[in-house]
Design a protein around this motif. Structure first.
Motif, PDB file in Angstrom:
ATOM      1  N   PHE A  67      15.724  52.606  38.282  1.00 42.38           N
ATOM      2  CA  PHE A  67      15.826  53.554  39.262  1.00 42.38           C
ATOM      3  C   PHE A  67      16.192  52.959  40.678  1.00 42.38           C
ATOM      4  O   PHE A  67      17.160  53.406  41.408  1.00 42.38           O
ATOM      5  N   SER A  68      15.765  51.871  40.921  1.00 44.71           N
ATOM      6  CA  SER A  68      16.255  50.923  42.095  1.00 44.71           C
ATOM      7  C   SER A  68      17.469  50.448  42.207  1.00 44.71           C
ATOM      8  O   SER A  68      18.263  50.852  42.886  1.00 44.71           O
ATOM      9  N   SER A  69      18.015  50.121  40.886  1.00 41.13           N
ATOM     10  CA  SER A  69      19.387  49.556  40.737  1.00 41.13           C
ATOM     11  C   SER A  69      20.444  50.778  41.025  1.00 41.13           C
ATOM     12  O   SER A  69      21.168  50.828  41.475  1.00 41.13           O
ATOM     13  N   LEU A  70      20.251  52.070  40.155  1.00 44.89           N
ATOM     14  CA  LEU A  70      20.999  53.021  40.219  1.00 44.89           C
ATOM     15  C   LEU A  70      21.083  53.842  41.805  1.00 44.89           C
ATOM     16  O   LEU A  70      22.043  54.236  42.158  1.00 44.89           O
ATOM     17  N   SER A  71      19.830  53.877  42.066  1.00 47.16           N
ATOM     18  CA  SER A  71      19.686  54.520  43.488  1.00 47.16           C
ATOM     19  C   SER A  71      20.312  53.839  44.768  1.00 47.16           C
ATOM     20  O   SER A  71      21.076  54.403  45.620  1.00 47.16           O
ATOM     21  N   HIS A  83      15.944  53.808  50.286  1.00 44.10           N
ATOM     22  CA  HIS A  83      16.444  52.629  49.335  1.00 44.10           C
ATOM     23  C   HIS A  83      15.643  51.166  49.533  1.00 44.10           C
ATOM     24  O   HIS A  83      15.208  50.740  48.564  1.00 44.10           O
ATOM     25  N   ILE A  84      15.349  50.934  50.924  1.00 47.37           N
ATOM     26  CA  ILE A  84      14.537  49.504  50.906  1.00 47.37           C
ATOM     27  C   ILE A  84      13.224  49.660  50.394  1.00 47.37           C
ATOM     28  O   ILE A  84      12.745  48.816  49.777  1.00 47.37           O
ATOM     29  N   ILE A  85      12.417  50.790  50.562  1.00 44.68           N
ATOM     30  CA  ILE A  85      11.169  51.093  50.086  1.00 44.68           C
ATOM     31  C   ILE A  85      11.225  51.052  48.638  1.00 44.68           C
ATOM     32  O   ILE A  85      10.365  50.302  47.927  1.00 44.68           O
ATOM     33  N   ILE A  86      12.168  51.819  47.820  1.00 45.37           N
ATOM     34  CA  ILE A  86      12.291  51.620  46.433  1.00 45.37           C
ATOM     35  C   ILE A  86      12.349  50.196  46.166  1.00 45.37           C
ATOM     36  O   ILE A  86      11.778  49.773  45.045  1.00 45.37           O
ATOM     37  N   ALA A  87      13.377  49.582  46.733  1.00 45.77           N
ATOM     38  CA  ALA A  87      13.590  48.193  46.231  1.00 45.77           C
ATOM     39  C   ALA A  87      12.326  47.136  46.248  1.00 45.77           C
ATOM     40  O   ALA A  87      12.182  46.515  45.548  1.00 45.77           O
ATOM     41  N   ASN A  88      11.640  47.498  47.074  1.00 48.44           N
ATOM     42  CA  ASN A  88      10.469  46.689  47.443  1.00 48.44           C
ATOM     43  C   ASN A  88       9.218  47.186  46.394  1.00 48.44           C
ATOM     44  O   ASN A  88       8.631  46.385  46.011  1.00 48.44           O
ATOM     45  N   VAL A  89       9.346  48.500  46.273  1.00 49.04           N
ATOM     46  CA  VAL A  89       8.208  49.173  45.166  1.00 49.04           C
ATOM     47  C   VAL A  89       8.681  48.293  43.701  1.00 49.04           C
ATOM     48  O   VAL A  89       7.736  47.899  42.954  1.00 49.04           O
ATOM     49  N   TYR A  90       9.804  48.313  43.368  1.00 49.70           N
ATOM     50  CA  TYR A  90      10.460  47.592  42.218  1.00 49.70           C
ATOM     51  C   TYR A  90       9.984  46.213  42.287  1.00 49.70           C
ATOM     52  O   TYR A  90       9.474  45.766  40.747  1.00 49.70           O
ATOM     53  N   LEU A  91      10.061  45.553  43.256  1.00 51.15           N
ATOM     54  CA  LEU A  91       9.755  44.167  42.980  1.00 51.15           C
ATOM     55  C   LEU A  91       8.293  43.796  43.113  1.00 51.15           C
ATOM     56  O   LEU A  91       7.741  42.793  42.464  1.00 51.15           O
ATOM     57  N   VAL A 113      20.896  59.215  50.243  1.00 49.53           N
ATOM     58  CA  VAL A 113      19.628  58.951  50.672  1.00 49.53           C
ATOM     59  C   VAL A 113      19.316  58.267  51.518  1.00 49.53           C
ATOM     60  O   VAL A 113      20.237  57.376  51.933  1.00 49.53           O
ATOM     61  N   PRO A 114      18.380  58.508  52.410  1.00 50.35           N
ATOM     62  CA  PRO A 114      18.176  57.704  53.768  1.00 50.35           C
ATOM     63  C   PRO A 114      17.874  56.093  53.259  1.00 50.35           C
ATOM     64  O   PRO A 114      17.452  55.887  52.652  1.00 50.35           O
ATOM     65  N   LEU A 115      18.529  55.333  54.278  1.00 48.22           N
ATOM     66  CA  LEU A 115      18.399  53.802  54.140  1.00 48.22           C
ATOM     67  C   LEU A 115      16.950  53.184  53.841  1.00 48.22           C
ATOM     68  O   LEU A 115      16.689  52.421  52.837  1.00 48.22           O
ATOM     69  N   TYR A 116      16.129  53.870  54.702  1.00 48.92           N
ATOM     70  CA  TYR A 116      14.698  53.351  54.506  1.00 48.92           C
ATOM     71  C   TYR A 116      14.243  53.741  53.115  1.00 48.92           C
ATOM     72  O   TYR A 116      13.321  53.069  52.684  1.00 48.92           O
TER      73      TYR A 116
END
Length: 315
Positions: free
Chosen positions: A260-264, A276-284, A271-274
């Motif tokens: 989900f993080s990679s594709l989004s 993307h960043i929150i999802i990237a941190n959730v994934y990691l 999608v708002p930038l924030y």
């Protein structure tokens, strides 16, 4: 934007990490769950490694792989969170160019490594359930060590092009990274060159490396389920499947958030930038937080030794 941020350069001396753009006023509050997660990762994974080390009955392939997973989670979170928290708490946004590339390498290297460890754990469950009498002869200490080495080398080699390509691109637009850490795509987007090769290679790692890991895991569990359904009683089937539940839960959390993080990040332009960043941190960060909880709660052998350990520490 200041002139210092728009100067033409090949390799900028530093990058500027913005944290979570749009939520700067909430950085201090956002740091609370981030710091809490880091504490849980440190305590949870160190406790699991301590239990496995001190309990001879847990010196088995499954728990060796679990310790590898714990080390991977610790390195992954430590690559991200100290710098992220320094941004939230002290507004320390500068990061050296080489440090940024190193952070990017560690993040993606240990993410791929975690995927490989889940694949190795699936193989262990397959052998334990489908060939129980041969488990100790197939997964010897030497074989486990070789599997672990292969997982580490695969990750280290496959992610090298990420760092190599990132060092080659000319960065003539800006040195500001709208992110909490040096994420691959966030860095590549700053380059003023045709970076499609980096995009394509990122998709290759996602689908052909992690994707193949998923295929191997699915095939392993198809064989496991076939073996479980051949068991004579319902209790035996439930008990056997229960040994896989922790592994399946951890896999689900890791791969769903990863995909989900990679594709989004690549295709979610609206999608708002924030977000993307929150999802990237959730994934990691969420998988390393949940892994010790999942295995500590769901794995009876660890749970039975956790409470005596806590009682000893109190006394």
């Amino acid at each position: 934007m200041s002139d210092s941020n728009t100067t033409h350069f090949t390799n900028p001396p530093t990058f500027i990490l913005l944290g979570i753009p749009g939520l700067e006023a909430a950085h201090v509050w956002i740091s609370i769950p981030f710091c809490t997660m880091y504490i849980i990762v440190l305590l949870g994974n160190f406790i699991i490694m301590l239990i496995v080390k001190t309990e001879p009955s847990l010196h088995e392939p499954m728990y060796y792989f679990l310790c590898m997973l714990a080390v991977t989670d610790l390195v992954l979170c430590t690559s991200i969170l100290p710098k992220t928290l320094s941004i939230f708490w002290f507004n320390s946004r500068e990061i050296d160019f080489n440090a940024c590339i190193t952070q990017m390498y560690f993040i993606h290297c240990f993410s791929v490594m975690e995927s490989g460890i889940f694949m190795a754990m699936a193989f262990d469950r397959y052998v334990a359930i489908c060939h129980p009498l041969r488990h100790s002869t197939i997964l010897t200490y030497t074989v486990v060590a070789k599997i672990g080495l292969a997982v580490v080398l695969r990750s280290a080699v496959l992610i090298l092009p990420f760092a190599f390509l990132a060092r080659q691109w000319p960065y003539c637009r800006t040195n500001i990274i709208p992110h909490t850490h040096c994420e691959h795509m966030a860095v590549v987007k700053l380059a003023c060159a045709d970076t499609r090769i980096s995009n394509y290679y990122g998709l290759f790692v996602l689908f052909c490396v992690k994707g193949l890991d998923v295929v191997f895991i699915v095939v392993s569990y198809i064989q496991i389920l076939r073996a479980i359904f051949r068991l004579p009683t319902r209790d035996a089937r439930l008990k056997t499947f229960g040994t896989c539940w922790s592994h399946l839960s951890a896999i689900f959390v890791f791969f769903i958030s990863s995909i989900f993080s990679s594709l989004s990040h690549r295709y979610g332009q609206n999608v708002p930038l924030y977000f993307h960043i929150i999802i990237a941190n959730v994934y990691l960060l969420v998988p390393p937080v949940l892994n010790p909880i999942i295995y500590g709660v769901r794995t009876r052998q660890i749970r039975d030794r956790l409470f005596p350990l806590l009682i000893v520490q109190r006394t």
